[in-house]
Design a protein around this motif. Structure first.
Motif, PDB file in Angstrom:
ATOM      1  N   ARG A   1       0.844  -1.211   0.000  1.00  0.00           N
ATOM      2  CA  ARG A   1       0.000   0.000   0.000  1.00  0.00           C
ATOM      3  C   ARG A   1       0.879   1.261   0.000  1.00  0.00           C
ATOM      4  O   ARG A   1       0.622   2.211  -0.750  1.00  0.00           O
ATOM      5  CB  ARG A   1      -0.915   0.014   1.230  1.00  0.00           C
ATOM      6  CG  ARG A   1      -2.077  -0.973   1.185  1.00  0.00           C
ATOM      7  CD  ARG A   1      -2.818  -0.973   2.523  1.00  0.00           C
ATOM      8  NE  ARG A   1      -3.389   0.342   2.802  1.00  0.00           N
ATOM      9  CZ  ARG A   1      -4.686   0.646   2.671  1.00  0.00           C
ATOM     10  NH1 ARG A   1      -5.532  -0.283   2.263  1.00  0.00           N
ATOM     11  NH2 ARG A   1      -5.129   1.841   2.952  1.00  0.00           N
ATOM     12  N   LEU A   2       1.882   1.268   0.855  1.00  0.00           N
ATOM     13  CA  LEU A   2       2.771   2.423   0.947  1.00  0.00           C
ATOM     14  C   LEU A   2       3.540   2.639  -0.355  1.00  0.00           C
ATOM     15  O   LEU A   2       3.673   3.778  -0.834  1.00  0.00           O
ATOM     16  CB  LEU A   2       3.749   2.234   2.102  1.00  0.00           C
ATOM     17  CG  LEU A   2       3.204   2.476   3.506  1.00  0.00           C
ATOM     18  CD1 LEU A   2       4.167   1.944   4.557  1.00  0.00           C
ATOM     19  CD2 LEU A   2       2.951   3.966   3.728  1.00  0.00           C
ATOM     20  N   GLU A   3       4.045   1.562  -0.914  1.00  0.00           N
ATOM     21  CA  GLU A   3       4.815   1.682  -2.157  1.00  0.00           C
ATOM     22  C   GLU A   3       3.947   2.197  -3.296  1.00  0.00           C
ATOM     23  O   GLU A   3       4.399   3.005  -4.119  1.00  0.00           O
ATOM     24  CB  GLU A   3       5.431   0.325  -2.511  1.00  0.00           C
ATOM     25  CG  GLU A   3       6.540  -0.091  -1.550  1.00  0.00           C
ATOM     26  CD  GLU A   3       7.073  -1.481  -1.821  1.00  0.00           C
ATOM     27  OE1 GLU A   3       8.206  -1.785  -1.393  1.00  0.00           O
ATOM     28  OE2 GLU A   3       6.355  -2.281  -2.465  1.00  0.00           O
ATOM     29  N   THR A   4       2.690   1.771  -3.331  1.00  0.00           N
ATOM     30  CA  THR A   4       1.776   2.265  -4.361  1.00  0.00           C
ATOM     31  C   THR A   4       1.449   3.734  -4.151  1.00  0.00           C
ATOM     32  O   THR A   4       1.473   4.536  -5.096  1.00  0.00           O
ATOM     33  CB  THR A   4       0.479   1.433  -4.357  1.00  0.00           C
ATOM     34  OG1 THR A   4       0.793   0.070  -4.648  1.00  0.00           O
ATOM     35  CG2 THR A   4      -0.506   1.963  -5.388  1.00  0.00           C
ATOM     36  N   ARG A   5       1.150   4.098  -2.913  1.00  0.00           N
ATOM     37  CA  ARG A   5       0.772   5.487  -2.631  1.00  0.00           C
ATOM     38  C   ARG A   5       1.933   6.447  -2.848  1.00  0.00           C
ATOM     39  O   ARG A   5       1.745   7.543  -3.391  1.00  0.00           O
ATOM     40  CB  ARG A   5       0.260   5.622  -1.194  1.00  0.00           C
ATOM     41  CG  ARG A   5      -0.190   7.038  -0.836  1.00  0.00           C
ATOM     42  CD  ARG A   5      -0.924   7.086   0.475  1.00  0.00           C
ATOM     43  NE  ARG A   5      -0.085   6.806   1.615  1.00  0.00           N
ATOM     44  CZ  ARG A   5       0.689   7.730   2.215  1.00  0.00           C
ATOM     45  NH1 ARG A   5       0.724   8.973   1.760  1.00  0.00           N
ATOM     46  NH2 ARG A   5       1.406   7.410   3.265  1.00  0.00           N
ATOM     47  N   LEU A   6       3.134   6.046  -2.442  1.00  0.00           N
ATOM     48  CA  LEU A   6       4.292   6.930  -2.527  1.00  0.00           C
ATOM     49  C   LEU A   6       5.014   6.830  -3.866  1.00  0.00           C
ATOM     50  O   LEU A   6       5.849   7.682  -4.189  1.00  0.00           O
ATOM     51  CB  LEU A   6       5.258   6.626  -1.385  1.00  0.00           C
ATOM     52  CG  LEU A   6       4.689   6.855   0.023  1.00  0.00           C
ATOM     53  CD1 LEU A   6       5.661   6.340   1.075  1.00  0.00           C
ATOM     54  CD2 LEU A   6       4.380   8.329   0.249  1.00  0.00           C
ATOM     55  N   GLY A   7       4.735   5.782  -4.613  1.00  0.00           N
ATOM     56  CA  GLY A   7       5.337   5.639  -5.923  1.00  0.00           C
ATOM     57  C   GLY A   7       6.799   5.233  -5.901  1.00  0.00           C
ATOM     58  O   GLY A   7       7.537   5.517  -6.857  1.00  0.00           O
ATOM     59  N   VAL A   8       7.236   4.573  -4.820  1.00  0.00           N
ATOM     60  CA  VAL A   8       8.638   4.160  -4.725  1.00  0.00           C
ATOM     61  C   VAL A   8       8.722   2.872  -3.910  1.00  0.00           C
ATOM     62  O   VAL A   8       8.081   2.758  -2.865  1.00  0.00           O
ATOM     63  CB  VAL A   8       9.497   5.268  -4.077  1.00  0.00           C
ATOM     64  CG1 VAL A   8       8.979   5.644  -2.706  1.00  0.00           C
ATOM     65  CG2 VAL A   8      10.962   4.870  -4.004  1.00  0.00           C
ATOM     66  N   PRO A   9       9.478   1.881  -4.389  1.00  0.00           N
ATOM     67  CA  PRO A   9       9.647   0.663  -3.595  1.00  0.00           C
ATOM     68  C   PRO A   9      10.543   0.919  -2.398  1.00  0.00           C
ATOM     69  O   PRO A   9      11.476   1.728  -2.465  1.00  0.00           O
ATOM     70  CB  PRO A   9      10.308  -0.314  -4.577  1.00  0.00           C
ATOM     71  CG  PRO A   9      10.999   0.555  -5.570  1.00  0.00           C
ATOM     72  CD  PRO A   9      10.151   1.795  -5.688  1.00  0.00           C
ATOM     73  N   MET A  10      10.266   0.260  -1.282  1.00  0.00           N
ATOM     74  CA  MET A  10      11.070   0.466  -0.079  1.00  0.00           C
ATOM     75  C   MET A  10      12.538   0.097  -0.290  1.00  0.00           C
ATOM     76  O   MET A  10      13.424   0.674   0.337  1.00  0.00           O
ATOM     77  CB  MET A  10      10.481  -0.303   1.096  1.00  0.00           C
ATOM     78  CG  MET A  10       9.265   0.362   1.708  1.00  0.00           C
ATOM     79  SD  MET A  10       8.805  -0.331   3.305  1.00  0.00           S
ATOM     80  CE  MET A  10       7.569   0.851   3.835  1.00  0.00           C
ATOM     81  N   GLU A  11      12.795  -0.859  -1.173  1.00  0.00           N
ATOM     82  CA  GLU A  11      14.179  -1.248  -1.439  1.00  0.00           C
ATOM     83  C   GLU A  11      14.986  -0.063  -1.974  1.00  0.00           C
ATOM     84  O   GLU A  11      16.187   0.059  -1.711  1.00  0.00           O
ATOM     85  CB  GLU A  11      14.214  -2.413  -2.440  1.00  0.00           C
ATOM     86  CG  GLU A  11      15.597  -2.941  -2.756  1.00  0.00           C
ATOM     87  CD  GLU A  11      16.304  -3.558  -1.559  1.00  0.00           C
ATOM     88  OE1 GLU A  11      17.547  -3.607  -1.580  1.00  0.00           O
ATOM     89  OE2 GLU A  11      15.614  -3.988  -0.604  1.00  0.00           O
ATOM     90  N   ALA A  12      14.313   0.829  -2.726  1.00  0.00           N
ATOM     91  CA  ALA A  12      15.002   1.998  -3.276  1.00  0.00           C
ATOM     92  C   ALA A  12      15.352   3.022  -2.210  1.00  0.00           C
ATOM     93  O   ALA A  12      16.160   3.926  -2.452  1.00  0.00           O
ATOM     94  CB  ALA A  12      14.130   2.654  -4.355  1.00  0.00           C
ATOM     95  N   LEU A  13      14.749   2.887  -1.028  1.00  0.00           N
ATOM     96  CA  LEU A  13      15.007   3.814   0.067  1.00  0.00           C
ATOM     97  C   LEU A  13      16.109   3.324   1.000  1.00  0.00           C
ATOM     98  O   LEU A  13      16.467   4.019   1.949  1.00  0.00           O
ATOM     99  CB  LEU A  13      13.729   4.033   0.885  1.00  0.00           C
ATOM    100  CG  LEU A  13      12.503   4.511   0.109  1.00  0.00           C
ATOM    101  CD1 LEU A  13      11.303   4.606   1.043  1.00  0.00           C
ATOM    102  CD2 LEU A  13      12.776   5.863  -0.552  1.00  0.00           C
ATOM    103  N   ARG A  14      16.641   2.138   0.739  1.00  0.00           N
ATOM    104  CA  ARG A  14      17.642   1.568   1.637  1.00  0.00           C
ATOM    105  C   ARG A  14      18.901   2.417   1.649  1.00  0.00           C
ATOM    106  O   ARG A  14      19.469   2.768   0.614  1.00  0.00           O
ATOM    107  CB  ARG A  14      17.987   0.133   1.250  1.00  0.00           C
ATOM    108  CG  ARG A  14      16.857  -0.836   1.499  1.00  0.00           C
ATOM    109  CD  ARG A  14      17.354  -2.213   1.823  1.00  0.00           C
ATOM    110  NE  ARG A  14      18.130  -2.257   3.049  1.00  0.00           N
ATOM    111  CZ  ARG A  14      18.480  -3.402   3.649  1.00  0.00           C
ATOM    112  NH1 ARG A  14      18.128  -4.556   3.118  1.00  0.00           N
ATOM    113  NH2 ARG A  14      19.191  -3.380   4.759  1.00  0.00           N
TER     114      ARG A  14
END
Length: 306
Positions: free
Chosen positions: A211-224
Motif C-alpha cells: 500500500r505504501l509503495e503504491t501510494r508513494l510511488g517508490v519501492p522500499m528497497e530503493a530507500l535503503r
C-alpha cells in the motif's frame, strides 16, 4: 514514546501503559486474521502518523535564545525555523515524532564554534501543521529547507531524520560534513518491526508495504541507506548505541560499511534518545563538523571504520 515512530524519548508523558499495549496487540492479532485488508490500512496510518509531544524543560531553556522564522513549503504548509549564531550553516534534523527543540542541545556549542545553526519542525511535528508523514515526504522537506538555507556546511540528523537526509542527498541536496545519530538503514525492516510490536501479522505488514509503495510511488528497497551510501563522498560520522531499542545497531553498522570513509562510534547505555544529550558525543560532533577531528575515539565502546 510513540508506538509506531518514537521520537527518541525513552519515556514520554502519555505513553500507553502495559495493559493498553497488551490489549492493542491482541486486537491487532485478531484483526489481522479476520480483516487483513482493513488491518493493513490501520497499520499504514499508524506507521505514517507522527505523535506530538510537549517541549521538555531542558529543551525550552535551549530554545529561549533561538531566532524564529518560517518557511513556506511547496505543499503550502508553513513550518517554523529556529536559528542560533552566525557563520556557515549547520542544519539540525529531528526524527519521526520528534521536533526541532529536541536537537537544540547542539545549538550553543556549534554557534560558539562559529556556525549558524538551524533547526525546524517538520510537517506534523512540533509547532508545524500537518498530520501524516513518510520518509520520501520528509526527504522532500529536507531538500526544500536545505535549498532555502543555501549550501550547508554540515548536518546533524537523528533517526528517521538521518534517513531523510541520505535520501535528500541522492536527490541533490548540498552539504559538507554529516553527523548521524541512530540512523535507520532499512525502512522495510522498520515497518515489520513496528507491525510485530503492535501485534499485526507478517501478512498484514506485507500488505501495508505494498500500500505504501503504491501510494508513494517508490519501492522500499530503493530507500535503503546502503544502496544510496555507495555513491556518497561526503565525510560521515555515525553515533549508534548497541542497546538502541528503536533502531537496531546493525542499521548504523550497515550504513557505514557501504558509505566510503564513514566511521561509526558504538556507544553503550545511551539508548536512542540520551545519545543526543551525551557531552562527549556533542563535543565530538562539533569537532568533526569544524574539521578538527576524524571521528576516531570511543564513547563507552569502540570506533568502527567502514
Amino acid at each position: 514514546m510513540s508506538i509506531t515512530h518514537p521520537s527518541g524519548q525513552s519515556r514520554q508523558p502519555g505513553r500507553p501503559d502495559p495493559l493498553m499495549i497488551r490489549l492493542t496487540r491482541t486486537a491487532a492479532a485478531l484483526a489481522s486474521r479476520a480483516v487483513p485488508g482493513l488491518s493493513a490500512g490501520v497499520l499504514e496510518r499508524l506507521f505514517t502518523t507522527p505523535r506530538r509531544y510537549a517541549v521538555q524543560p531542558h529543551e525550552a531553556d535551549r530554545m529561549a535564545d533561538a531566532r524564529t522564522g518560517h518557511l513556506e513549503l511547496a505543499e503550502g504548509l508553513r513550518i517554523p525555523l529556529y536559528r542560533w549564531g552566525n557563520g556557515p550553516t549547520v542544519l539540525l534534523i529531528h526524527g519521526m515524532s520528534g521536533r526541532g527543540s529536541q536537537m537544540a542541545g547542539f545549538a550553543a556549542p556549534l554557534a560558539a564554534a562559529g556556525f549558524s545553526v538551524v533547526a525546524f519542525d517538520a510537517p506534523g511535528h512540533g509547532a508545524a501543521p500537518g498530520k501524516r508523514f513518510s520518509l520520501p515526504e520528509y526527504a522532500q522537506v529536507v531538500l526544500q529547507v536545505a535549498g532555502h538555507l543555501g549550501p550547508l556546511a554540515g548536518v546533524v540528523a537523528h533517526s528517521v531524520g538521518a534517513a531523510a537526509m541520505t535520501l535528500a542527498l541522492s536527490e541533490g541536496a548540498e552539504t559538507g560534513r554529516l553527523v548521524y545519530f541512530a540512523p535507520p538503514e532499512d525502512m522495510e525492516g522498520h515497518l515489520f518491526r513496528v507491525a510485530r510490536f503492535l501485534g499485526f501479522s507478517t501478512r498484514v505488514a506485507g500488505r501495508t508495504q505494498r500500500r505504501l509503495e503504491t501510494r508513494l510511488g517508490v519501492p522500499m528497497e530503493a530507500l535503503r541507506g546502503r544502496n544510496i551510501a555507495r555513491t556518497m563522498t561526503r565525510p560521515l560520522l555515525v553515533f549508534h548505541d548497541r542497546g538502541d531499542g528503536i533502531v537496531p545497531f546493525s542499521d548504523g553498522a550497515t550504513l557505514i560499511r557501504h558509505w566510503p570513509g564513514a566511521r561509526l562510534v558504538a556507544t553503550e547505555g545511551l539508548g536512542h534518545a540520551r545519545i543526543l544529550r551525551d557531552a562527549e558525543a556533542l563535543d565530538r560532533t562539533v569537532r568533526f563538523l569544524a574539521g578538527r577531528q576524524s571521528g576516531q575515539g570511543t564513547i563507552g565502546s569502540e570506533d568502527v571504520a567502514a
